[in-house]
Design an enzyme around this catalytic site. Sequence first.
Site, mmCIF file in Angstrom:
data_model
loop_
_atom_site.group_PDB
_atom_site.id
_atom_site.type_symbol
_atom_site.label_atom_id
_atom_site.label_comp_id
_atom_site.label_asym_id
_atom_site.label_seq_id
_atom_site.Cartn_x
_atom_site.Cartn_y
_atom_site.Cartn_z
ATOM 1 N N HIS A 119 41.628 37.454 32.451
ATOM 2 C CA HIS A 119 41.316 38.798 32.959
ATOM 3 C C HIS A 119 40.386 38.708 34.169
ATOM 4 O O HIS A 119 40.669 39.252 35.234
ATOM 5 C CB HIS A 119 40.663 39.621 31.838
ATOM 6 N N GLU A 120 39.283 37.990 34.003
ATOM 7 C CA GLU A 120 38.319 37.888 35.103
ATOM 8 C C GLU A 120 38.913 37.124 36.280
ATOM 9 O O GLU A 120 38.624 37.420 37.433
ATOM 10 C CB GLU A 120 37.012 37.238 34.632
ATOM 11 N N HIS A 166 40.801 39.513 38.364
ATOM 12 C CA HIS A 166 39.902 40.189 39.315
ATOM 13 C C HIS A 166 39.578 39.236 40.467
ATOM 14 O O HIS A 166 39.515 39.635 41.633
ATOM 15 C CB HIS A 166 38.582 40.569 38.640
ATOM 16 N N HIS A 226 42.158 39.161 43.000
ATOM 17 C CA HIS A 226 42.118 40.392 43.801
ATOM 18 C C HIS A 226 41.156 40.196 44.982
ATOM 19 O O HIS A 226 41.403 40.672 46.091
ATOM 20 C CB HIS A 226 41.657 41.538 42.890
HETATM 21 ZN ZN LIG Z 1 38.049 43.963 34.212
#
Ligand SMILES: [Zn+2]
Length: 683
Positions: free
Chosen positions: A480-481, A484, A487
Amino acid sequence: MSETLETLVPSQATPNPLLMAWQTPFETPPFAEIAPEHFLPAFEQAFADHTAEITAITYDPAVPDFANTITALERAGKLLSKVSAVFYDLVSAHSNPALLEIDKEVSPRMARHWNPIMMNAVLFGRIALLHDNQATLGLTPEQTRLLERTYTRFRRAGAGLDETAKNRMAEINERLAHLGTAFSHHLLGDEQDWFMELGEADCDGLPDSFVAAAKAAAQERGMAGKAIVTLSRSSVEPFLRSSTRRDLREKVFKAFTARGDNNNDNDNNAAIVEILSLREESAKLLGFSTFAAYRLEDSMAKTPEAVRGLLERVWKPARARALADRDALQALVAEEGGNFALAPWDWRYYAEKLRQRRANFDDAAIKPYLVLDHMIDAAFDCAHRLFGLSFSERKDVPVWHPDVRVWEVKDAAGRHNALFYGDYFARPSKRSGAWMTSLRDQQKLDGAVAPLIINVCNFSKGADGQPSLLSPDDARTLFHEFGHGLHGMLSDVFYPSLSGTSVFTDFVELPSQLYEHWQEQPQVLRQFAKHYQTGEPLPDDLLQRFIAARKFNQGFATVEFVSSALIDLEFHTQPASASRDVRAFERNELEKIGMPAEISLRHRPQQFGHIFSGDHYAAGYYSYMWSEVMDADAATAKRLHDDIYSSGGSRDPEDAYVAFRGREPEPDALLRRRGLLETSEAA
Ligand SMILES: [Zn+2]
């Protein structure tokens, strides 16, 4: 100002590394040279520079145009960004008492700096003039978006208010900055203070990997040879899942859910009451009936009603599933001869037993196969396959703690693309949770700037040189991180304020949640899940059971999350006077939605840093679910790259999503994936 701080101000003769060009690889912060006493003078210099730049833009005698106003604003404040990024990285990931003292002083000072800029009527007049005439300016799509975002930010900060309202707004912002900082310091304080030592008799049921991590946690706190449970989620949750000692589970659960609510110096109740009242007042000054209405105006969801609609649609089936699961867990208690009603500290323990029975699978069985280093390799490998990125570790880049690792990231053509910092282990100097941030954002305004991207997690370290082993939840958090992180790393925009994760809060969780799927792909697990001792790959039947078990306990997980999101929304839609007694408000709201007594909020108000440490997720905790609704698996890597990961805030998120997915988001897919639309019981 406190006495400690005055003694920390260095003499003029000492060179301040924060104010010099960095002679490090990739011009990264020279962490070893940076000391707490460097920050206050650096911030003062940065504020002064920025104010001078803003004054020059405001009173530029030339007729306002895009370059002398909007682009000039993008160029302003470089030193402030640079100093802030280093400071907040340290305050969150590796603080000490001196840094926390400085944080207390800097956060209201930051508000005092930004207030006169964001409420500057002359400057806003220039921006508004351009905004009104944007059709005649011949702007690129990214410039149009930047102008829109700049105008909106100033309008929403109160730039159009009268002087009296502005003055009050400035006071409110300063006070809120102070309260948000106090909130997070209190939470950290309660987390640092508490631990539970495990004696021989206290380890019944705990897997070896947990005991090893408990020893490492003790070592980290200078208690070598002992083993402790801490209030880190990666310590608490596995303990609650596996300890056979009901008395100890109760003790740990109560300590965990009482953080910030102990009637001590770290108590957060008064801060919450004041924060809610000030947020309400500021929303009203800006012409909104509630803070939620104000906050959500600038989001994909747009209104509190839309958010409530989504959450309620998910709440009913999730609650029904959780109640059915509760009955099954209670039956299991009875079957084992237990003569007690299931309590919140029992849920994870019996759910794990039920899962072993139904899916023949438990988290502890897979943990030896989820070695942190291998899962990092897996995250990198997926990024290579999807986006052509390659990662090579660098030992020459300065870091803030010896456990931090750095990788150079190159694109498919072998060009330098970014640096990626991974700070994975829990320690007392780190706040709880997991997050992505940056030391420098990608932009191309004055030549290409490569980003410096950080992931911070709170995984348990392996003891005595053993590798760190992840739970399935930890592995998902890692991906998940990293989503990010991508991104930020893949960002390909011109203007710095549109870079990477500078998007709506209810869009920002999309790249991260999309990335979670790859961790659970059979081909990824087959390749990277290897036993930490034997090196054997994850046996196929365990892999199948792991995948089948994913929908298990989704009623609990969804109830835990949605109840937190609903209470966030209620805090910010009801009059602030309704929550003067935070505990009573929490009780009433949970009663209203029929919260099962055996489940507690994922974040009780007093520890809900997402919504009270600052306002980023305030009336916005629903964002994870909103993004999950958008999250779809039918993506191609090319569209993912172009429409989601690289476009930062340069496009309207709704357009970006529709371009990517081919239609607007709808929530049935979410319910289906969580197993909440099926009639049969989940396994
Ligand atoms: Zn998040």
